[in-house]
Motif scaffolding. Structure first.
Motif, short mmCIF file in Angstrom:
data_model
loop_
_atom_site.label_atom_id
_atom_site.label_comp_id
_atom_site.label_asym_id
_atom_site.label_seq_id
_atom_site.Cartn_x
_atom_site.Cartn_y
_atom_site.Cartn_z
N PHE A 259 0.86 -1.35 0.00
CA PHE A 259 0.09 -0.16 0.12
C PHE A 259 0.73 1.17 0.14
O PHE A 259 0.58 2.18 -0.61
N ALA A 260 1.96 1.18 0.62
CA ALA A 260 2.96 2.32 0.63
C ALA A 260 3.48 2.63 -0.61
O ALA A 260 3.53 3.71 -1.42
N ALA A 261 4.01 1.50 -1.12
CA ALA A 261 4.30 1.70 -2.64
C ALA A 261 3.23 1.99 -3.68
O ALA A 261 3.51 2.83 -4.55
N GLY A 262 2.11 1.72 -3.42
CA GLY A 262 1.01 2.20 -4.49
C GLY A 262 0.73 3.71 -4.41
O GLY A 262 0.58 4.36 -5.07
N GLN A 263 0.84 4.12 -2.95
CA GLN A 263 0.46 5.48 -2.50
C GLN A 263 1.44 6.38 -3.38
O GLN A 263 1.22 7.58 -3.69
N ALA A 264 2.57 6.01 -3.43
CA ALA A 264 3.73 6.57 -3.78
C ALA A 264 3.40 6.91 -5.38
O ALA A 264 4.10 7.99 -5.85
N HIS A 265 2.60 6.19 -5.99
CA HIS A 265 2.43 6.38 -7.43
C HIS A 265 1.20 7.39 -7.60
O HIS A 265 1.17 7.80 -8.90
N LEU A 266 0.65 7.71 -6.76
CA LEU A 266 -0.72 8.41 -6.96
C LEU A 266 -0.30 10.06 -6.87
O LEU A 266 0.65 10.39 -6.31
N ASN A 267 -0.99 10.71 -7.51
CA ASN A 267 -0.87 12.25 -7.57
C ASN A 267 -1.75 12.73 -6.55
O ASN A 267 -2.86 13.26 -6.61
N GLY A 268 -0.99 13.15 -5.30
CA GLY A 268 -1.71 13.82 -4.43
C GLY A 268 -2.14 15.27 -4.70
O GLY A 268 -3.13 15.79 -3.99
N THR A 269 -1.43 15.86 -5.56
CA THR A 269 -2.04 17.34 -5.93
C THR A 269 -3.52 17.22 -6.59
O THR A 269 -4.02 18.10 -6.41
N ALA A 270 -3.48 16.27 -7.47
CA ALA A 270 -4.88 16.11 -8.25
C ALA A 270 -5.82 15.78 -7.19
O ALA A 270 -6.94 16.19 -7.51
N GLY A 271 -5.52 14.75 -6.13
CA GLY A 271 -6.51 14.64 -5.40
C GLY A 271 -6.87 15.66 -4.40
O GLY A 271 -7.93 16.18 -4.10
N ALA A 272 -5.88 16.66 -3.93
CA ALA A 272 -6.28 17.79 -3.29
C ALA A 272 -7.12 18.87 -4.14
O ALA A 272 -7.80 19.61 -3.53
N LEU A 273 -6.82 18.79 -5.40
CA LEU A 273 -7.43 19.82 -6.31
C LEU A 273 -8.85 19.53 -6.52
O LEU A 273 -9.84 20.30 -6.37
N ASN A 274 -9.17 18.32 -6.32
CA ASN A 274 -10.57 17.47 -6.67
C ASN A 274 -11.16 17.89 -5.27
O ASN A 274 -12.41 18.03 -5.21
N THR A 275 -10.55 17.90 -4.41
CA THR A 275 -11.19 18.16 -2.92
C THR A 275 -11.62 19.44 -2.99
O THR A 275 -12.66 19.81 -2.57
N MET A 276 -10.97 20.57 -3.36
CA MET A 276 -11.37 21.73 -3.25
C MET A 276 -12.32 21.98 -4.16
O MET A 276 -13.46 22.76 -4.46
N VAL A 277 -12.23 21.22 -5.37
CA VAL A 277 -13.43 21.52 -6.55
C VAL A 277 -14.81 20.86 -5.92
O VAL A 277 -15.85 21.63 -6.01
N LEU A 278 -14.86 19.82 -5.10
CA LEU A 278 -16.03 19.45 -4.74
C LEU A 278 -16.54 20.32 -3.41
O LEU A 278 -17.79 20.47 -3.28
#
Length: 208
Positions: free
Chosen positions: A64-83
């Motif tokens: 799970f740590a290795a998988g999370q390293a591949h995710l785009n946290g910035t995109a996730g944060a942007l989508n949080t602000m969008v919603l």
């Protein structure tokens, strides 16, 4: 007649009763009761999925740590602000409807749906980058759950956008009480979509 009533409300500044001014119990919930039954059932499903994700991470923290390293946290944060922004617009739409400002309420709901569509665009780009890196739903347990959870949520975003657009079609001819119920029902579902993402984002993207 309904048109005259709505114009009268708008001119006098009077607001129709909100949920806090109604009878107690389930009747105090804003919008249609059947929508709340759907919301509670969907929250239960997401809750079970979140627990499953958390347990799987405890059992296999390295994957799970290795998988999370591949995710785009910035995109996730942007989508949080969008919603969050979209949810605010939906709330403004309900408030406008209670004042009898039908046109303003409709615009707010359409804007909420438009901003919500930005979430889907960002998520599509994120999926494209992830799949382009060779990471699919079959890669490992982390990405299986990642695609299932975020994909299921994205489907709810699509449904929420449709609901917002449907309630935005309520016009001056709509009975005032029905107009308010429609707006509250759409906003309630949309806020559920917001809430799920606010939990999903840190759970999947941030917490190690």
């Amino acid at each position: 007649m309904a048109d005259i009533e709505m114009r009268g409300l708008e001119m006098t500044g009077l607001e129709l009763p909100g949920p806090e001014e109604r009878a107690g119990g389930l009747a105090a919930l804003p919008g249609n009761l059947m929508m709340w039954i759907l919301i509670f059932s969907e929250l239960a499903v997401f809750g079970a999925a979140f627990i499953g994700f958390a347990v799987a991470r405890v059992l296999d923290p390295a994957t799970f740590a290795a998988g999370q390293a591949h995710l785009n946290g910035t995109a996730g944060a942007l989508n949080t602000m969008v919603l969050v922004t979209s949810g605010y617009l939906a709330a403004r739409g309900v408030a406008a409807g209670r004042r009898g400002a039908v046109a303003q309420a409709r615009r707010a709901m359409v804007m909420a749906a438009a901003v919500g569509s930005v979430f889907l665009a960002v998520k599509a780009m994120e999926y494209s980058a992830t799949l382009g890196a060779g990471l699919t739903i079959d890669t490992d347990s982390f990405f299986t759950l990642y695609f299932l959870l975020t994909g299921f949520h994205a489907l709810h975003v699509m449904l929420g956008i449709v609901i917002l657009l449907l309630v935005s079609r309520s016009g001056p001819e709509t009975v005032p009480e029905t107009l308010i119920e429609n707006l509250e029902t759409g906003a309630a579902f949309w806020h559920m979509v917001d809430l799920v993402w606010v939990i999903l984002y840190p759970l999947v993207y941030l917490i190690r």
